[in-house]
Design an enzyme around this catalytic site. Structure first.
Site, PDB file in Angstrom:
ATOM      1  N   ASP A   1       1.167  -1.665   0.052  1.00  0.00           N
ATOM      2  CA  ASP A   1       0.086  -0.038  -0.234  1.00  0.00           C
ATOM      3  C   ASP A   1       0.252   1.498   0.506  1.00  0.00           C
ATOM      4  OD1 ASP A   1      -2.349  -1.390   0.741  1.00  0.00           O
ATOM      5  OD2 ASP A   1      -1.491  -2.105   2.585  1.00  0.00           O
TER       6      ASP A   1
ATOM      7  N   ASP B   1      -1.327  -2.393  -4.258  1.00  0.00           N
ATOM      8  CA  ASP B   1      -2.992  -2.198  -3.099  1.00  0.00           C
ATOM      9  C   ASP B   1      -3.469  -1.399  -2.835  1.00  0.00           C
ATOM     10  OD1 ASP B   1      -3.762  -5.098  -2.424  1.00  0.00           O
ATOM     11  OD2 ASP B   1      -3.448  -4.177  -0.560  1.00  0.00           O
ATOM     12  N   ASP B   2      -3.571  -0.839  -1.858  1.00  0.00           N
ATOM     13  CA  ASP B   2      -4.037   0.279  -1.573  1.00  0.00           C
ATOM     14  C   ASP B   2      -3.923   1.389  -1.375  1.00  0.00           C
ATOM     15  OD1 ASP B   2      -6.916  -1.184  -1.183  1.00  0.00           O
ATOM     16  OD2 ASP B   2      -5.925  -2.527   0.596  1.00  0.00           O
TER      17      ASP B   2
ATOM     18  N   ASP C   1      -4.554   1.532   4.152  1.00  0.00           N
ATOM     19  CA  ASP C   1      -5.169   0.507   4.445  1.00  0.00           C
ATOM     20  C   ASP C   1      -4.855   0.287   6.160  1.00  0.00           C
ATOM     21  OD1 ASP C   1      -5.650  -2.130   5.208  1.00  0.00           O
ATOM     22  OD2 ASP C   1      -4.031  -3.024   3.761  1.00  0.00           O
TER      23      ASP C   1
ATOM     24  N   LYS D   1      -8.634   2.758   2.776  1.00  0.00           N
ATOM     25  CA  LYS D   1      -9.261   0.555   3.052  1.00  0.00           C
ATOM     26  C   LYS D   1      -9.693   1.332   4.546  1.00  0.00           C
ATOM     27  CE  LYS D   1      -7.844  -2.885   2.324  1.00  0.00           C
ATOM     28  NZ  LYS D   1      -6.933  -4.049   2.335  1.00  0.00           N
TER      29      LYS D   1
END
Length: 449
Positions: free
Chosen positions: A235, A259-260, A263, A304
């Site tokens: 992330d 990914d994000d 997080d 997220k």
């Protein structure tokens, strides 16, 4: 099976002290803070295996003043500007209230650099690790192998200022913060093989009271971080699994992470984390790197905000998510009471806002042109939110968003020399938009800009 970076981490031990950050009011982008950085210039081993380059204990001989470090520094040098020492040596010698100044250039490392547990400044007398003037020191860990023991810079001490550094290429996290009451300012983490900048406990033996707390991450940028095994771990920023209360991200930018963007994952094995505050920040194009690298396991959320159905009442304010692979803002199974105020989410791959369950509080948020409908479980305070549902704008008071409400929908994201985010006219409300002044309390705008 847990993701690789959800496994517990080990480390060192020390005292935990407390401090609070003082906020001043501001608008996107850039909240002011009380100046805790008066010493700054104006201008598979166990996962926490200590680097061989780190001293086993803090030096009992502290330098009388500031120290200077350079890529060609020598451990036998006194650490003056004309005779610089090494970063490893300086970390063991710097006294509270004094600063290690890093000269510009590339610092190539194949082992982790650790600020050991117990190597602390104090409230009002931080230890500094700061770029010299406008020079750019780059901590380059590209020589490390991919692996969870191979982080770049580990900060296990308390009351440090880290400012103006670039950290890249680590085999795991670029910067990992296990200490408390630290200020991380205008850093850039990129092309690391796990999350660029992550907060988490320094050791599996750390009590909850020792989890990292009251850290401020300010004006920082994390991008193009990607794990080469499955693309589901790296992330931009993470405060997850084992973090205490009071951690704040302000005016930070996460982009093109595999990914994000952010997080804040929790899991049942370790329980709730402390509530995290995210202010004035931007997440875009997460779920792939800038060269297009992505996997089926790459989530691609902008923000997220949970995991494992554990309640944590995070706060997200004046922040923007756009063109992320998945959701812009998501509860990620957090059924608590997340408060989202004056955020804008535009053109994300699924829902701009995905809050399927929970008692969340929504105030003055703006959603436009999401691929899927928003999910908004909780309280729409004073009907002040403009959502995107069934492929159209909707609001309980009849306020509707269209392209004409924005000065520009052409993305423009840059950073000033101090790291603050500059968006130009992008997503700024146009003069005459009925979203201006229509929020709550009366006179507040809807959205982040």
């Amino acid at each position: 099976m847990f993701k690789r970076n959800e496994r517990p981490k080990n480390g060192f031990n020390a005292l935990r002290l407390g401090v609070s950050f003082v906020f001043a009011s501001s608008f996107l982008i850039g909240t002011a803070y009380a100046d805790t950085s008066s010493n700054a210039p104006s201008s598979s081993l166990s996962e926490e295996a200590a680097s061989a380059t780190d001293s086993s204990a803090i030096s009992t001989t502290l330098a009388a003043g500031d120290l200077y470090v350079a890529p060609n520094g020598n451990v036998s040098n006194p650490g003056t500007i004309s005779s610089p020492t090494t970063l490893e040596a300086a970390l063991t010698q710097i006294a509270p209230g004094k600063t290690i100044y890093l000269r510009g250039g590339n610092y190539a490392y194949s082992s982790t650099i650790t600020v050991q547990r117990g190597n602390n400044g104090s409230n009002g007398s931080l230890k500094g690790l700061v770029a010299y003037g406008s020079e750019k020191p780059v901590l380059d860990f590209s020589g490390q192998a991919f692996g969870s023991a191979n982080r770049g810079l580990q900060l296990f001490g308390d009351y440090w200022l880290v400012k103006g550094l670039e950290v890249k290429g680590a085999g795991d996290n670029g910067i990992y913060i296990g200490g408390s009451n630290n200020r991380i300012e205008n850093v850039e983490t990129h092309h690391n093989r796990d999350t660029g900048l992550q907060l988490g406990r320094y050791s599996t033996t750390a009590a909850n009271s020792e989890w990292p707390s009251n850290n401020l991450i300010l004006n920082s940028y994390s991008h193009d971080n990607a794990d080469p095994d499955n693309g589901e771990d790296a992330d931009g920023f993470a405060a997850k699994l084992t973090v205490g209360p009071g951690n704040v991200f302000d005016n930070c930018l996460a982009a093109y992470n595999v990914d994000d963007g952010w997080d804040l994952f929790t899991k049942a094995a370790t329980g709730p984390i402390g509530a995290v505050t995210i202010l004035n920040s931007v997440a875009h194009h997460n779920g792939q790197t800038s060269d297009g690298t992505s996997t089926a396991s790459s989530d691609g959320n902008g923000f997220k905000l949970g995991g494992d159905k554990i309640k944590v009442d995070h706060i997200v304010k004046n922040s923007i998510a756009f063109q992320n692979k998945k959701h812009g803002f998501t509860y990620n199974s957090n059924p608590g009471s997340i408060t989202l105020t004056n955020n804008t989410s535009w053109s994300n791959g699924e829902s701009n806002f995905a809050f399927d369950k929970g008692e969340h509080v929504f105030i003055n948020n703006l959603s436009f042109e999401g691929t899927a409908s928003d999910k908004t479980s909780g309280t729409d305070q004073d009907n002040s939110n403009v959502w995107w549902k069934s492929k159209k704008s909707t609001n309980a008071k009849g306020l509707l968003a269209s392209a004409a409400d924005f000065v520009s929908l052409v993305p423009s994201v840059t950073r000033s020399a101090d790291g603050s985010i500059q968006l130009g006219n992008f997503l700024k409300l146009a003069s005459g938009s009925d979203l201006i002044g229509s929020g709550t309390p009366s006179g507040n705008n809807i959205g982040a800009r």
